[in-house]
Design an enzyme around this catalytic site. Structure first.
Site, mmCIF file in Angstrom:
data_model
loop_
_atom_site.group_PDB
_atom_site.id
_atom_site.type_symbol
_atom_site.label_atom_id
_atom_site.label_comp_id
_atom_site.label_asym_id
_atom_site.label_seq_id
_atom_site.Cartn_x
_atom_site.Cartn_y
_atom_site.Cartn_z
ATOM 1 N N ASP A 1 0.793 -1.252 -0.101
ATOM 2 C CA ASP A 1 0.117 0.018 -0.050
ATOM 3 C C ASP A 1 0.715 1.254 -0.162
ATOM 4 O O ASP A 1 0.345 2.194 -0.512
ATOM 5 C CB ASP A 1 -0.906 0.003 1.251
ATOM 6 C CG ASP A 1 -2.225 -0.832 0.989
ATOM 7 O OD1 ASP A 1 -2.368 -1.728 -0.013
ATOM 8 O OD2 ASP A 1 -3.068 -0.864 1.801
ATOM 9 N N CYS B 1 1.048 -8.178 4.921
ATOM 10 C CA CYS B 1 0.261 -6.802 4.963
ATOM 11 C C CYS B 1 -0.975 -6.642 4.366
ATOM 12 O O CYS B 1 -1.573 -7.290 3.713
ATOM 13 C CB CYS B 1 1.457 -6.258 3.693
ATOM 14 S SG CYS B 1 3.046 -6.069 4.362
ATOM 15 N N ASP B 2 -1.548 -5.688 4.951
ATOM 16 C CA ASP B 2 -3.061 -4.858 4.508
ATOM 17 C C ASP B 2 -3.897 -5.960 4.193
ATOM 18 O O ASP B 2 -4.138 -6.674 4.969
ATOM 19 C CB ASP B 2 -2.439 -3.864 3.432
ATOM 20 C CG ASP B 2 -1.450 -2.921 3.863
ATOM 21 O OD1 ASP B 2 -0.264 -2.922 3.927
ATOM 22 O OD2 ASP B 2 -2.320 -1.962 4.729
ATOM 23 N N LYS B 3 -4.247 -6.089 2.789
ATOM 24 C CA LYS B 3 -5.279 -6.755 2.296
ATOM 25 C C LYS B 3 -5.154 -8.212 2.272
ATOM 26 O O LYS B 3 -5.931 -9.266 2.218
ATOM 27 C CB LYS B 3 -5.843 -6.322 0.882
ATOM 28 C CG LYS B 3 -5.754 -4.697 0.645
ATOM 29 C CD LYS B 3 -6.641 -4.220 1.720
ATOM 30 C CE LYS B 3 -6.390 -2.780 1.846
ATOM 31 N NZ LYS B 3 -4.889 -2.533 2.249
ATOM 32 N N SER C 1 -4.900 5.260 5.727
ATOM 33 C CA SER C 1 -4.007 4.391 6.262
ATOM 34 C C SER C 1 -4.057 4.244 7.842
ATOM 35 O O SER C 1 -4.426 5.148 8.371
ATOM 36 C CB SER C 1 -2.713 4.760 5.824
ATOM 37 O OG SER C 1 -1.799 4.154 6.167
ATOM 38 N N CYS D 1 5.489 -2.481 8.092
ATOM 39 C CA CYS D 1 5.981 -1.046 8.712
ATOM 40 C C CYS D 1 5.612 -1.155 10.294
ATOM 41 O O CYS D 1 4.369 -1.621 10.634
ATOM 42 C CB CYS D 1 4.946 0.071 8.137
ATOM 43 S SG CYS D 1 6.024 0.018 6.429
ATOM 44 N N GLU E 1 -6.878 4.164 0.222
ATOM 45 C CA GLU E 1 -6.234 4.805 1.571
ATOM 46 C C GLU E 1 -5.658 6.047 1.000
ATOM 47 O O GLU E 1 -5.134 6.258 -0.013
ATOM 48 C CB GLU E 1 -5.318 3.893 1.793
ATOM 49 C CG GLU E 1 -5.728 2.760 2.779
ATOM 50 C CD GLU E 1 -4.541 1.910 3.363
ATOM 51 O OE1 GLU E 1 -4.790 1.274 4.307
ATOM 52 O OE2 GLU E 1 -3.467 2.162 2.897
#
Length: 553
Positions: A78, A119-121, A468, A191, A442
């Site tokens: 992202d 990560c993320d999705k 985010s 992150c 985001e």
């Protein structure tokens, strides 16, 4: 075993021949076939180490008597996709990941699955697939990045994004931004703050679908490799005992996860993803449940961007299990929920006290008596909107100001960087929702620019898109219904007054209903922004953010 569909019988001789073409022996084929669902690639910092995690998982599977077989899914970074057309594709990747896992697992008749996201999705996409398939499954992530250091100060990607706004406002020098760029992301891993990736990995642990430590052990620690080996061994136990995702992903498990979410102040995206995962699991949760649990849950952690601690500090304090242990002191958990350890939540946390009360506050001395997220309702968001209130300055908990209206992220960023946004303004970014974006981008760039320019205690941002997990300030996203569906946010005009009351969970456009009705009669839906390919189909199938932006069935 499920894999007998492709291994046993006279008519399966061609199948066995193909397995032998892979180099498998009869002995390996006789064992359970364990799918290793890996999202390793060379473009996502949180995923570049997943080849090592997968090898450790496979070693664990073999140690426990299984035959591991790895396949890949896609994964979007992202941060790299931010503030250009690539971000429109990020949320849409969640459904593709779930679908691709369903296809691979069903077509090849795996007996069980080990999921390796970070990560993320990718985390929620894989979790949706696990619930949908309902065969023994377990998760192990790649782990969080260590925090960077700039002049003895711990920093993360947040400071780099905010540095752009600070540099544009001449609040820092160009060389200071370069220093941040060089040092903010020092290792592989997701992150280092409580952004969406780490939020989802912690929630996977809280839901009971990953072993203790999954959410917080840093990517570069050898302990992470050992955890992966234990995960590979544990899947064989889950298979033997027939413990499947829907035995774990119960109503009570989701309530535990939301409780942890509120106590730690996860990314606002966690709301979107928990709704989607629950839908796949057949569990009924809605936005009201988040507010109900938030009202009863003290906010115990402020991990970056809400505070100065990072994931390595949370890990040293005891991580998710210690936080859950602290919550039991207020009788705030369902401790009898089953987990992938083969034990209950209560059994898992019995010997995991908080090790640092500076990082995880005691229940009697929280940052605030209520949770770190809030769902706002009102005429501007009849179906709800989400804010990370734990990262909002006290000055912005209640705010009233004039709307500054933009029909895209790019328009808003240009205005912010050109210093056209004034103290007191309420930035409205619309037509960025699931359908209108499409893809519900985001928008870390505008929020970070506002913070970097020193306006985060004076300016609010409202959008039908997303923010985010690295965002801080009065950034209110997921406004539903979205503008492209004719929601009230489509009717806001420049200068309209907007009232935000996070303490009362309210978001109001101060325009009378008759005037809004008049504007709606004149409103026409905009042309689709993407007219071909996957995101065209996505826009036609996706539902409101209030549902988790799931597809119509």
């Amino acid at each position: 075993m499920k894999s007998e569909q492709v291994k046993i019988g006279l008519e399966k001789a061609p199948h066995r021949a193909l397995f032998k073409a892979l180099g498998l022996t009869d002995e390996e084929m006789a064992r359970p076939l364990i799918g290793i669902v890996n999202s390793h690639n060379d473009i996502v910092p949180g995923h570049i180490n997943l080849d090592k995690i997968a090898e450790a998982v496979k070693a664990g599977v073999r140690l426990a008597g299984g035959t591991p077989m790895e396949f890949q899914t896609i994964g979007v970074c992202d941060g790299i996709a931010m503030n250009h057309i690539g971000m429109k594709y990020s949320l849409g990747s969640r459904e593709l990941i779930a679908d691709s896992v369903e296809i691979m697992a069903t077509a090849h008749a795996f007996d069980a699955l080990v999921f390796i996201p970070n990560c993320d999705k990718i985390v929620p996409g894989m979790m949706m697939a696990a619930a949908r398939l309902n065969i023994p499954s377990i998760f192990v992530s790649g782990g969080p990045m260590l925090a960077g250091r700039v002049k003895s100060r711990a920093v993360s990607l947040t400071q780099v994004f905010e540095g752009v706004g600070a540099a544009a406002a001449d609040r820092i020098k160009a060389e200071d931004l370069v220093d941040l760029e060089e040092n903010a992301c020092p290792t592989c891993g997701s992150c280092s703050g409580m952004f969406t990736a780490n939020s989802m990995n912690c929630l996977t642990e809280a839901l009971g679908m990953a072993l203790p430590g999954n959410g917080s052990i840093p990517a570069v620690y050898s302990e992470r490799i050992r955890l992966a080996k234990k995960t590979g061994m544990k899947i064989m136990e889950l298979l033997d005992k027939d413990i499947r995702p829907l035995h774990i992903l119960t109503q009570q498990a989701f309530e535990n996860a939301i409780r942890m979410d509120m106590a730690i102040g996860c990314s606002t995206n966690s709301v979107l993803h928990l709704l989607a995962i629950a839908s796949e699991a057949g569990v009924q949760i809605d936005l009201d449940i988040f507010n109900q649990i938030s009202a009863q849950t003290p906010h115990l952690c402020k991990i970056s961007p809400a505070g100065g601690h990072h994931m390595e500090d949370f890990n040293q304090a005891g991580g998710v299990q210690a936080l859950l242990n602290e919550l039991t002191k207020g009788d705030l958990l369902h401790t009898d929920c089953m987990t992938v350890t083969g034990k209950t939540v209560g059994e898992n946390i019995v010997s995991t006290p908080v090790l640092d009360y500076e990082v995880i506050r005691p229940l009697h001395d929280p940052h605030s008596p209520t949770g770190g997220l809030a769902i706002l309702f009102g005429n501007l968001a009849p179906e709800g909107a989400v804010v990370k209130k734990g990262a909002v300055a006290d000055e912005m908990m209640q705010h009233e100001g004039p709307a500054r209206v933009f029909d895209s992220e790019e328009e808003a960023v240009a205005a912010i960087l050109a210093k056209r946004i004034l103290p007191g303004d309420v930035i409205v970014i619309r037509y960025e929702g699931p359908r209108g974006g499409p893809g519900m981008r985001e928008m870390l760039t505008p929020t970070s620019a506002v913070a970097g320019m020193g306006l985060d205690k004076e300016v609010a941002l409202i959008t039908d898109g997303r923010f985010s997990g690295a965002t801080r300030g009065a950034s209110i996203g997921h406004v539903s219904p979205e503008a492209a569906a004719g929601g009230t946010i489509a009717l806001v005009e420049e200068g309209d007054m907007i009232r935000i009351d996070i303490l009362a969970n309210r978001l109001e456009l101060l325009v009378d209903s008759q005037e809004l009705a008049r504007r709606l009669r004149l409103w026409t839906a905009p042309e689709p922004r993407i007219r071909s390919g996957y995101m065209k189909r996505y826009a036609e199938m996706v539902q409101s953010a209030s549902t988790g932006a799931i597809f119509r069935s």
